[in-house]
Scaffold this motif. Structure first.
Motif, PDB file in Angstrom:
ATOM      1  N   SER A 188       0.848  -1.195   0.000  1.00  0.00           N
ATOM      2  CA  SER A 188       0.000   0.000   0.000  1.00  0.00           C
ATOM      3  C   SER A 188       0.876   1.236   0.000  1.00  0.00           C
ATOM      4  N   SER A 189       0.374   2.291  -0.610  1.00  0.00           N
ATOM      5  CA  SER A 189       1.203   3.493  -0.715  1.00  0.00           C
ATOM      6  C   SER A 189       0.761   4.594   0.239  1.00  0.00           C
ATOM      7  N   VAL A 190      -0.208   4.299   1.084  1.00  0.00           N
ATOM      8  CA  VAL A 190      -0.779   5.377   1.888  1.00  0.00           C
ATOM      9  C   VAL A 190      -0.040   5.548   3.215  1.00  0.00           C
ATOM     10  N   GLU A 191      -0.089   6.738   3.742  1.00  0.00           N
ATOM     11  CA  GLU A 191       0.528   6.992   5.049  1.00  0.00           C
ATOM     12  C   GLU A 191      -0.336   6.332   6.131  1.00  0.00           C
ATOM     13  N   PRO A 192       0.274   5.957   7.272  1.00  0.00           N
ATOM     14  CA  PRO A 192      -0.506   5.285   8.324  1.00  0.00           C
ATOM     15  C   PRO A 192      -1.653   6.154   8.829  1.00  0.00           C
ATOM     16  N   SER A 193      -2.683   5.500   9.329  1.00  0.00           N
ATOM     17  CA  SER A 193      -3.846   6.224   9.844  1.00  0.00           C
ATOM     18  C   SER A 193      -4.022   5.861  11.314  1.00  0.00           C
ATOM     19  N   VAL A 194      -4.492   6.803  12.113  1.00  0.00           N
ATOM     20  CA  VAL A 194      -4.696   6.482  13.529  1.00  0.00           C
ATOM     21  C   VAL A 194      -6.020   5.752  13.742  1.00  0.00           C
TER      22      VAL A 194
END
Ligand code: GLV
Ligand code: MN
Ligand code: MN
Length: 430
Positions: free
Chosen positions: A30-36
């Motif tokens: 996945s290319s997305v930044e981590p999510s809280v």
């Protein structure tokens, strides 16, 4: 015979830990930044993440001894040969592409759940009469090319090879790339006409998917059987006004394309609500503003519109209302509005026979399933053009999907895979 297959069902035990571990691994491509708020996944078709995920999946399938075929658009077929391999196979499948900032269960549960179902059946000693096939379908999500279910549309002939290859990038900055270029750069060459499969190619098709709605959880039901899939339609509206300096262009002289777009968006919402029916939904999910500078009056706006209903006539009624408003908005604001149809699909109905098999499998496990409509679209809608289909839904928390906090409980995923396995075994014996 009936007793024997019931016996077989009771022996099926899904390796839930492995399945969840693999879902977690797939989420790392996945290319997305981590999510809280959860596990965020972005995996746009034919990006390096998508291609790496495909390679990993092929390794898993190879380890199970499944044969692998990839077609010209990247649909990938993993086959476990039956004792009568010439018979139409029984198939299951879904997608692994994920929209920007999505969750980790949409589509993936059907692909990895399908793989685990096949493994479980193999482990149980079953020798299926018909081959059982797992299919990874390309570009179920419309993110990259503006239209969903590209792979399954090509399989069923719902999208012509010429139009498919000419599809342009739908995201800003990618308008110049075509599917033809992108797929060949990804290693999928050959004519798209070869993707088409004949009617009757599959004896049956069953897709496992998260519900993407709240009903199963709300009603405390662990499993749904989809009897119909709502019909989506997609449109692109382009509004052309006059741009200029945000300070110097006088308000009475403006032909602001974004202000007109705002009215158009509200018109879409108004007409969808006006049907008074919960099954009508309409969304404007993208709005591309040109030139896109804070001190520049927008001269052009492109909107992508998604309208769905289980009744395509009512869906068309929404668009007719919108078109009337568009004419008035165009006149009043002196802007030009053009509309392009992207897709207008028909609802798909599940096969009563497969639904009956699913009901019977559920009964044998002591589950009372909910018969329900799928409001999201699915590749199964298009596979319905060449084969009898049905879908299995499992609950997802709060009905949330297309968000990082999308979540399905391990027990529900395992149950869905177990029912899928038993159903594939039953259908493959026919
Ligand atoms: C598929 O994700 C859809 O938009 O229904
Ligand atoms: Mn989706
Ligand atoms: Mn999906």
């Amino acid at each position: 015979m009936q007793t024997q297959s019931m016996q077989r069902r009771l022996e099926i035990e899904i390796d839930a830990k492995r399945l969840i571990d693999e879902l977690n691994t797939l989420a790392t491509f996945s290319s997305v930044e981590p999510s809280v708020i959860g596990t965020a996944v972005t995996r746009i078709v034919f990006t390096p993440d998508d291609l790496r995920a495909r390679t990993w999946l092929k390794q898993l399938a190879q380890a199970e001894g499944l044969s692998i075929r990839e077609d010209a658009v990247g649909n990938t077929f993993f086959r476990w040969a039956g004792s009568e391999p010439g018979l139409p196979a029984v198939a299951t499948g879904s997608h692994i592409d994920a929209i920007p900032h999505a969750g980790m269960y949409d589509g993936t549960v059907g692909v990895l759940g399908g793989l685990e179902a096949i493994r479980t059946l193999k482990r149980s000693g079953l020798r299926p009469r018909r081959s059982i096939e797992l299919v990874l379908l390309t570009s179920e999500e419309p993110t990259r090319f503006g239209i969903g279910c590209v792979g399954s549309r090509l399989i069923s002939g719902t999208l012509s090879p010429e139009r498919a290859d000419a599809l342009h990038g739908a995201q800003r900055g990618s308008e110049d790339e075509t599917l033809a270029q992108v797929r060949s750069a990804a290693g999928f060459t050959g004519p798209l006409s070869s993707v088409r499969l004949p009617n009757g190619h599959y004896h049956a098709w069953v897709e496992l998917h998260i519900e993407q709605g709240p009903l199963l959880e709300r009603e405390g039901i662990p499993l749904g059987i989809v009897t119909a899939i709502a019909a989506p339609a997609g449109y692109r509206f382009t509004i052309e006004g006059i741009g200029g300096h945000a300070g110097a262009l006088l308000m009475p002289d403006r032909r602001d394309a974004l202000c007109a777009a705002a009215e158009l968006i509200l018109s879409i919402e108004k007409h969808a609500l006006a049907t008074g029916v919960i099954d009508t939904v309409a969304t404007v999910g993208t709005c591309d503003v040109y030139p896109g500078a804070v001190n520049s009056v927008p001269s052009r706006v492109t909107l992508q519109v998604d309208v769905r209903d289980i009744d395509p006539v009512r869906r068309e009624g929404v668009m007719q209302g919108v078109r009337r408003d568009v004419e008035a908005i165009g006149k009043l604001r002196e802007v030009r509005v053009s509309e392009t149809l992207v897709n207008a699909d028909q609802p798909a109905l599940s096969s009563p026979h497969i639904v009956a098999v699913l009901d019977e499998v559920c009964r044998s496990y002591g589950i009372t399933p909910k018969h329900m409509v799928a409001r999201a679209y699915h590749d199964s809608s298009f596979i319905a053009g060449i084969a009898p289909i049905a879908m299995i839904f499992i609950p997802c928390r709060g009905g949330v999907s297309h968000r990082p906090d999308e979540y399905a409980a391990p027990g529900d995923i395992a149950l869905g895979a177990r029912v899928l396995a038993a159903t594939l075994a039953t259908l493959a014996a026919e």
